[in-house]
Write an enzyme that holds these catalytic residues in place. Structure first.
Site, PDB file in Angstrom:
ATOM      1  N   THR A 113       0.802  -1.225   0.000  1.00  0.00           N
ATOM      2  CA  THR A 113       0.000   0.000   0.000  1.00  0.00           C
ATOM      3  C   THR A 113       0.838   1.279   0.000  1.00  0.00           C
ATOM      4  O   THR A 113       0.286   2.369  -0.117  1.00  0.00           O
ATOM      5  CB  THR A 113      -0.931   0.007   1.227  1.00  0.00           C
ATOM      6  N   ASP A 114       2.153   1.149   0.148  1.00  0.00           N
ATOM      7  CA  ASP A 114       3.021   2.320   0.101  1.00  0.00           C
ATOM      8  C   ASP A 114       4.202   2.058  -0.828  1.00  0.00           C
ATOM      9  O   ASP A 114       5.355   2.313  -0.478  1.00  0.00           O
ATOM     10  CB  ASP A 114       3.509   2.691   1.506  1.00  0.00           C
ATOM     11  N   LEU A 115       3.920   1.568  -2.023  1.00  0.00           N
ATOM     12  CA  LEU A 115       4.991   1.269  -2.974  1.00  0.00           C
ATOM     13  C   LEU A 115       5.493   2.578  -3.580  1.00  0.00           C
ATOM     14  O   LEU A 115       4.786   3.245  -4.335  1.00  0.00           O
ATOM     15  CB  LEU A 115       4.479   0.333  -4.069  1.00  0.00           C
TER      16      LEU A 115
END
Length: 241
Positions: A166-168
């Protein structure tokens, strides 16, 4: 995964990578300093300590909140069940990815400590030797298209393991001295339901869209050596191979 349980604390650890006696002390930075096992540190929301364990160099991280709420409540999280703590979830997620053949740091140990209705958490993971994130690399030089294709391939393997990062962003993608691609920072990430071979999913597209925005942001902010019309296309080519 082995477990050490006391009244207000649970430690999860891989006994192939760390002994039980060391796992009990591994989350205290003073322990590593006392034994001259500190290799260095890095600053983010807090200090990440790089330490030398029995088997391999490792990164010790204490979970801290970000954003405005994090200015009020720095490192406490609402407690429901031990297996729902962020440290346990990240530890198990990394184990899942290692088994799936994705290049991620090996999870060594994780801890959650109950504080009345809340908890605090820590995790110890493999330190990737000689690695630098894409931001640092692209500030000094451009990368050939085959590297971008490898990045795309590694993200595809991540998605084939049904993991939604979710935080790539380009801070969370590393290259080591052999140009091997690594993906890091899986706090708050999760495994999506296995729906079998399906079309390009919404969450997969969301991961890639976030990564593209990260490249664009750093292009404007730090003037990285990156060209969307060619470098991003190479990454997408690797992803869809």
């Amino acid at each position: 995964m082995k477990t050490l349980t006391s009244h207000k604390q649970v430690i999860w650890f891989d006994d192939a990578l760390i002994s039980e006696s060391l796992a009990e002390q591994a989350f205290d930075p003073d322990f590593w300093h006392k034994h001259n096992k500190v290799l260095g540190s890095a600053q983010g929301r807090g200090t990440t300590w790089f330490v030398q364990t029995e088997q391999l160099p490792a990164a010790l991280r204490h979970y801290r909140r970000g954003g405005l709420f994090g200015k009020i409540v720095k490192d406490h999280y609402w407690f429901t069940q031990w297996h729902n703590t962020r440290s346990c979830e990240e530890f198990q997620l990394l184990q899942h990815l290692v088994k799936a053949g994705v290049n991620v740091p090996k999870p060594i140990a994780a801890r959650a400590v109950k504080r009345t209705v809340c908890y605090q958490a820590d995790i110890l993971t493999q330190k990737i030797e000689g690695a630098e994130d894409l931001v640092g690399i692209l500030q000094s030089r451009s990368l050939p298209h085959d590297i971008y294709q490898r990045i795309g391939q590694q993200i595809r393997k991540l998605h084939q393991a049904n993991v939604n990062h979710t935080d790539l962003n380009i801070h969370n993608i590393l290259l080591d001295n052999d140009n091997k691609v690594w993906i890091i920072d899986f706090d708050k990430c999760h495994i999506e339901p296995d729906l079998g071979e399906t079309n390009f999913s919404v969450w997969q597209k969301s991961n890639l869209d976030r990564l593209l925005r990260s490249f664009q942001k750093e292009l404007g902010k730090r003037h990285i050596n990156w060209v969307q019309s060619t470098d991003w296309v190479a990454l997408e080519t690797g992803y869809h191979q």
